[in-house]
Design a protein around this motif. Sequence first.
Motif, PDB file in Angstrom:
ATOM      1  N   UNK A  61      77.757  27.162  21.294  1.00 31.59           N
ATOM      2  CA  UNK A  61      77.810  28.164  22.737  1.00 31.59           C
ATOM      3  C   UNK A  61      79.639  28.258  23.099  1.00 31.59           C
ATOM      4  N   UNK A  62      80.346  27.159  23.148  1.00 33.17           N
ATOM      5  CA  UNK A  62      81.856  27.486  23.725  1.00 33.17           C
ATOM      6  C   UNK A  62      82.329  28.216  22.638  1.00 33.17           C
ATOM      7  N   UNK A  63      81.944  28.004  21.061  1.00 38.59           N
ATOM      8  CA  UNK A  63      83.134  28.439  20.321  1.00 38.59           C
ATOM      9  C   UNK A  63      82.152  29.443  19.941  1.00 38.59           C
ATOM     10  N   UNK A  64      81.533  30.484  20.195  1.00 38.53           N
ATOM     11  CA  UNK A  64      80.195  31.624  20.038  1.00 38.53           C
ATOM     12  C   UNK A  64      81.656  32.276  21.508  1.00 38.53           C
ATOM     13  N   UNK A  65      81.508  31.643  22.186  1.00 37.73           N
ATOM     14  CA  UNK A  65      82.210  32.045  23.787  1.00 37.73           C
ATOM     15  C   UNK A  65      83.533  32.638  23.132  1.00 37.73           C
ATOM     16  N   UNK A  66      84.338  31.707  22.065  1.00 37.80           N
ATOM     17  CA  UNK A  66      85.329  31.106  22.028  1.00 37.80           C
ATOM     18  C   UNK A  66      85.543  33.018  20.885  1.00 37.80           C
ATOM     19  N   UNK A  73      85.611  20.284  18.923  1.00 39.55           N
ATOM     20  CA  UNK A  73      86.993  20.712  19.458  1.00 39.55           C
ATOM     21  C   UNK A  73      86.346  21.651  20.696  1.00 39.55           C
ATOM     22  N   UNK A  74      85.198  22.370  20.980  1.00 39.85           N
ATOM     23  CA  UNK A  74      84.673  23.077  21.801  1.00 39.85           C
ATOM     24  C   UNK A  74      83.509  22.319  22.826  1.00 39.85           C
ATOM     25  N   UNK A  81      88.101  37.813  18.880  1.00 37.05           N
ATOM     26  CA  UNK A  81      88.181  38.772  18.022  1.00 37.05           C
ATOM     27  C   UNK A  81      87.626  40.107  19.086  1.00 37.05           C
ATOM     28  N   UNK A  82      88.111  39.635  20.221  1.00 28.88           N
ATOM     29  CA  UNK A  82      87.548  41.382  21.217  1.00 28.88           C
ATOM     30  C   UNK A  82      85.864  42.259  20.216  1.00 28.88           C
ATOM     31  N   UNK A  83      84.752  41.444  20.823  1.00 34.18           N
ATOM     32  CA  UNK A  83      84.157  41.982  21.076  1.00 34.18           C
ATOM     33  C   UNK A  83      83.473  42.809  21.939  1.00 34.18           C
ATOM     34  N   UNK A  84      83.187  43.613  21.374  1.00 35.13           N
ATOM     35  CA  UNK A  84      81.894  44.037  22.727  1.00 35.13           C
ATOM     36  C   UNK A  84      80.997  43.190  23.068  1.00 35.13           C
ATOM     37  N   UNK A  85      80.382  43.113  24.024  1.00 37.52           N
ATOM     38  CA  UNK A  85      79.201  42.304  24.306  1.00 37.52           C
ATOM     39  C   UNK A  85      78.638  42.840  25.717  1.00 37.52           C
TER      40      UNK A  85
END
Length: 165
Positions: free
Chosen positions: A149-154, A116-117, A159-163
């Motif tokens: 990788x798409x799931x991690x981007x999502x 789905x990702x 979760x508004x994780x500051x990268x």
Amino acid sequence: MSNKINILFVCLGNICRSPLADGLMVHAIEQRGLDIYFSIDSAGTYAGHAGNRADERMRRTASSHGVELHSIARQFVKADFDLFDHIVVMDDSNYSNVERLAKNDNDRNKIFKLRSYDNQQSNKDVDDPYYGGMQGFENCFSVVNESVNNFLDFLVHENQINTNK
């Protein structure tokens, strides 16, 4: 577990697809310096390979792309619903097997298919490379890598994780 986002990847034997997804997710998280935000594991709906490392062909394929697979096979259990926020299955069969163990809608809402990702959000099965040749393992790597990788981007966005470090 912890305040981390807990993700469990599930396939049949936990020796090909889910250890690959586990290893690719861990690799991507480490590459992005996001280790403190995530906890990753994998399991299988079949217990026959419990205690084994990932299939040698899958490990070789992943290693050729710079990814190491460290997981040890184990069976999916009902308690996993209490430990994981996301239960990511590789195909319809494993979706059904995991869903049968769900206690309630909260458990069922944690389950989804990895593809789905993929780039097309196809929700197709991740083909099991176990009985095929090495090209099947390469194809599996490509599909799982894209979807993970798409799931991690999502997740980073959701979760508004500051990268930015």
